[in-house]
Motif scaffolding. Sequence first.
Motif, PDB file in Angstrom:
ATOM      1  N   LEU A 116       0.859  -1.184   0.000  1.00 28.38           N
ATOM      2  CA  LEU A 116       0.000   0.000   0.000  1.00 28.38           C
ATOM      3  C   LEU A 116       0.897   1.236   0.000  1.00 28.38           C
ATOM      4  O   LEU A 116       1.897   1.281   0.720  1.00 28.38           O
ATOM      5  CB  LEU A 116      -0.898   0.011   1.240  1.00 28.38           C
ATOM      6  CG  LEU A 116      -2.200  -0.800   1.151  1.00 28.38           C
ATOM      7  CD1 LEU A 116      -2.855  -0.898   2.522  1.00 28.38           C
ATOM      8  CD2 LEU A 116      -3.166  -0.192   0.140  1.00 28.38           C
ATOM      9  N   VAL A 117       0.507   2.211  -0.781  1.00 26.69           N
ATOM     10  CA  VAL A 117       1.295   3.442  -0.865  1.00 26.69           C
ATOM     11  C   VAL A 117       0.542   4.547  -0.128  1.00 26.69           C
ATOM     12  O   VAL A 117      -0.665   4.752  -0.350  1.00 26.69           O
ATOM     13  CB  VAL A 117       1.524   3.850  -2.342  1.00 26.69           C
ATOM     14  CG1 VAL A 117       2.425   5.088  -2.416  1.00 26.69           C
ATOM     15  CG2 VAL A 117       2.138   2.698  -3.118  1.00 26.69           C
ATOM     16  N   TYR A 119      -4.024   6.415   2.519  1.00 30.20           N
ATOM     17  CA  TYR A 119      -3.394   5.591   1.488  1.00 30.20           C
ATOM     18  C   TYR A 119      -4.003   5.901   0.134  1.00 30.20           C
ATOM     19  O   TYR A 119      -5.184   6.257   0.023  1.00 30.20           O
ATOM     20  CB  TYR A 119      -3.550   4.113   1.823  1.00 30.20           C
ATOM     21  CG  TYR A 119      -2.703   3.706   3.013  1.00 30.20           C
ATOM     22  CD1 TYR A 119      -1.449   3.133   2.839  1.00 30.20           C
ATOM     23  CD2 TYR A 119      -3.150   3.928   4.322  1.00 30.20           C
ATOM     24  CE1 TYR A 119      -0.668   2.777   3.927  1.00 30.20           C
ATOM     25  CE2 TYR A 119      -2.368   3.578   5.416  1.00 30.20           C
ATOM     26  CZ  TYR A 119      -1.124   2.997   5.208  1.00 30.20           C
ATOM     27  OH  TYR A 119      -0.339   2.653   6.276  1.00 30.20           O
ATOM     28  N   THR A 120      -3.190   5.743  -0.872  1.00 36.38           N
ATOM     29  CA  THR A 120      -3.643   6.169  -2.213  1.00 36.38           C
ATOM     30  C   THR A 120      -3.560   5.085  -3.286  1.00 36.38           C
ATOM     31  O   THR A 120      -4.209   5.191  -4.316  1.00 36.38           O
ATOM     32  CB  THR A 120      -2.790   7.345  -2.715  1.00 36.38           C
ATOM     33  OG1 THR A 120      -1.425   6.894  -2.840  1.00 36.38           O
ATOM     34  CG2 THR A 120      -2.852   8.520  -1.767  1.00 36.38           C
ATOM     35  N   THR A 121      -2.735   4.053  -3.063  1.00 36.91           N
ATOM     36  CA  THR A 121      -2.506   3.083  -4.147  1.00 36.91           C
ATOM     37  C   THR A 121      -2.236   1.695  -3.560  1.00 36.91           C
ATOM     38  O   THR A 121      -1.606   1.580  -2.513  1.00 36.91           O
ATOM     39  CB  THR A 121      -1.267   3.484  -4.998  1.00 36.91           C
ATOM     40  OG1 THR A 121      -1.319   4.879  -5.277  1.00 36.91           O
ATOM     41  CG2 THR A 121      -1.197   2.704  -6.301  1.00 36.91           C
ATOM     42  N   LEU A 122      -2.712   0.700  -4.282  1.00 46.86           N
ATOM     43  CA  LEU A 122      -2.342  -0.683  -3.967  1.00 46.86           C
ATOM     44  C   LEU A 122      -1.559  -1.222  -5.162  1.00 46.86           C
ATOM     45  O   LEU A 122      -1.948  -0.995  -6.312  1.00 46.86           O
ATOM     46  CB  LEU A 122      -3.590  -1.548  -3.750  1.00 46.86           C
ATOM     47  CG  LEU A 122      -3.334  -3.048  -3.609  1.00 46.86           C
ATOM     48  CD1 LEU A 122      -2.744  -3.377  -2.241  1.00 46.86           C
ATOM     49  CD2 LEU A 122      -4.616  -3.850  -3.829  1.00 46.86           C
ATOM     50  N   LYS A 123      -0.492  -1.906  -4.881  1.00 48.30           N
ATOM     51  CA  LYS A 123       0.235  -2.521  -6.000  1.00 48.30           C
ATOM     52  C   LYS A 123       0.799  -3.874  -5.574  1.00 48.30           C
ATOM     53  O   LYS A 123       1.005  -4.123  -4.378  1.00 48.30           O
ATOM     54  CB  LYS A 123       1.333  -1.598  -6.517  1.00 48.30           C
ATOM     55  CG  LYS A 123       2.407  -1.240  -5.517  1.00 48.30           C
ATOM     56  CD  LYS A 123       3.412  -0.287  -6.190  1.00 48.30           C
ATOM     57  CE  LYS A 123       4.596  -0.050  -5.272  1.00 48.30           C
ATOM     58  NZ  LYS A 123       5.611   0.823  -5.891  1.00 48.30           N
ATOM     59  N   PHE A 124       0.993  -4.725  -6.548  1.00 47.52           N
ATOM     60  CA  PHE A 124       1.595  -6.044  -6.278  1.00 47.52           C
ATOM     61  C   PHE A 124       2.146  -6.612  -7.578  1.00 47.52           C
ATOM     62  O   PHE A 124       1.811  -6.134  -8.673  1.00 47.52           O
ATOM     63  CB  PHE A 124       0.579  -7.011  -5.658  1.00 47.52           C
ATOM     64  CG  PHE A 124      -0.682  -7.222  -6.449  1.00 47.52           C
ATOM     65  CD1 PHE A 124      -0.739  -8.133  -7.492  1.00 47.52           C
ATOM     66  CD2 PHE A 124      -1.828  -6.495  -6.138  1.00 47.52           C
ATOM     67  CE1 PHE A 124      -1.906  -8.324  -8.213  1.00 47.52           C
ATOM     68  CE2 PHE A 124      -2.998  -6.677  -6.861  1.00 47.52           C
ATOM     69  CZ  PHE A 124      -3.048  -7.589  -7.907  1.00 47.52           C
ATOM     70  N   GLY A 125       2.969  -7.610  -7.435  1.00 49.18           N
ATOM     71  CA  GLY A 125       3.517  -8.289  -8.613  1.00 49.18           C
ATOM     72  C   GLY A 125       2.818  -9.615  -8.828  1.00 49.18           C
ATOM     73  O   GLY A 125       2.386 -10.261  -7.877  1.00 49.18           O
ATOM     74  N   ILE A 126       2.694 -10.003 -10.085  1.00 54.62           N
ATOM     75  CA  ILE A 126       2.195 -11.350 -10.403  1.00 54.62           C
ATOM     76  C   ILE A 126       3.420 -12.151 -10.798  1.00 54.62           C
ATOM     77  O   ILE A 126       4.030 -11.898 -11.840  1.00 54.62           O
ATOM     78  CB  ILE A 126       1.170 -11.312 -11.553  1.00 54.62           C
ATOM     79  CG1 ILE A 126       0.068 -10.290 -11.246  1.00 54.62           C
ATOM     80  CG2 ILE A 126       0.563 -12.705 -11.774  1.00 54.62           C
ATOM     81  CD1 ILE A 126      -0.715  -9.875 -12.475  1.00 54.62           C
TER      82      ILE A 126
END
Lengths: 253, 340
Positions: free
Chosen positions: A74-75, A107-114
């Motif tokens: 989470l950003v 919080y402003t962004t969710l990111k993850f890698g596949i």
Amino acid sequence: MNKVFLLLAVMIALVIASCTNEPEQTVIPASKATVRFSALWEGQPFEMQQVYTDAFGNRLRADGFLNFISLITLVKDDGSEVLIKDYALVNFYNANEITAEVPAGKYTTLKFGIGVPRDRNKDQDPAQYPSSSVLSVAGSQGMFWVWNTGYIFAKFEGKCDTTGTDGAELLTPIAIHAGDDASYREFVSQSFSIDLTGISKTFDVKLNVDQIFSPVNGNDVNIALQAITHTSTNPDLATNFMDNYLAALTFVP
Amino acid sequence: MRIVAFFVLFFGLIGCRESVQPTLVDKPVEVRRPQSFPPFEFPADNRPTALRIQLGRQLFYDTRLSSSNAIHCGSCHVLSAAFTDGRATSPGIAGIAGRRNAPTLANVAWMKRFMMEGGVPTLETQALAPLHDSLEMGTNMMRAVHRLNEDGDLKALAKAAYGRDSIDPFVVTRALACFQRTFVSGDSRYDRFLLGQKDQINEHELRGRDLFFSERTQCGSCHGGVFFTDMEYHNIGLYAVYSDEGKARATHLPGDVGKFKTPTLRNIQLTSPYMHDGSIASLEEVIAFYNRGGEPHINRDVRVRALQLSKQECDDLLAFLMTLTDWNFVQQKDLLPLER
């Protein structure tokens, strides 16, 4: 004598002070974030063993669908990043929720890698990790190559019938094993603004599986043409699968 | 009273002695290194000890590492054939032949990467490949360790060797690698010749040696160095079209199609048949192949071209290759299964 009285007075004052109720401190509940992964087929829960018809008219069923998800982050609004989970195996139908306490704030962004990022993918030894790690021999549930170095990022296995015959038995195997550094994809959500201070919040990530097996994203994964890849045996299919996979993700903050 | 005390003491001692388990005592081991071989550093988590090597030796010949309980590592890697098996490709658990020729394991301690496309970085991780391959041992590591953990003696040995309470993938991969790093072969006639025993090589073989390392054949440019391999990957034009893509399987690069790791030529006399798929039966035919220059392929190494060698020169080359056999190595009893 006066000193004795003075001492007694001080002691009594201290005792009284200690008995006085302190003002109640406000306890802020922990901030928690849950990322819930689920799979859909045309808006309905995607089920194993269920027969679906894809955009090309192929009938297919999944017998297994396992995925490495990594660096779920989470950003915050100040740009700092909070790691929710480093590596996880997600199967989209039960082992699919990841929860962590996070610092209070917006919080402003969710990111993850596949997949597994490059620095943990190549030339690693699964046997070096404890079994509790999803990167270990036991924990990865076979999601690593053995003739080569690295992990299998996404494994979709099942059967299909591509003859277009109604009711025909599904006999053709589907085995899409995508995984090398070039197969790694990063999902970055659209921007949002959520204050997680003192609350528990679930973020929903939905994978629209029907969109993987469709030309909607411009990368055909048409199982009538090709349904098997171990990445090296058919890199194009692995690439198209991962591209469609990324495009088929929707996020509900 | 003294008699009672004596019996109490006597039976007490007997009782104590019976309850004591034999203790496995481990000790570091120095693996023999031929004078001409470069130093080798064992991995920090797998320094050689007597018990680690013993455990690896037991596991190397343990059929519980295959799903059928019928084959073990030594089924395809036979000491008398310099740890190959004399077959083009080896049958696995189902009796179905694999795709590639079993490579020699001699001097694996010094090899850089493993599998013929070089995808596997260490000898430890290499152990996972045959275990999981459905055309080889056809099991998986977790099933194998489950079976091994039912063996109390083996568990005790693993505990003493690696300090772990149970046999796990770490123990199996480390022990197998530790044992294999003792497969040291550097005592051929040619080695002795290089150490000054000039009578080990005759004129015929010397002519072959000179030809081997000549600009004309350039055999030694790939099969050079103390291990007779550059440890690189080359397309030698074995086929015009490769069904096994070799290194390209790992890299997906068209320029890597048909490239395979250069095999060592040590003990080459014992490791027939030859090439990645075992398609050439004899050394004479291998030399004839290189003399013809191979099939046309866009990735064929430029050094592979028609050599115009005479019959005598081919014989000389063959004679030299025969000097690379280490007969002591293939008779080393401590590399065979433990006698029970």
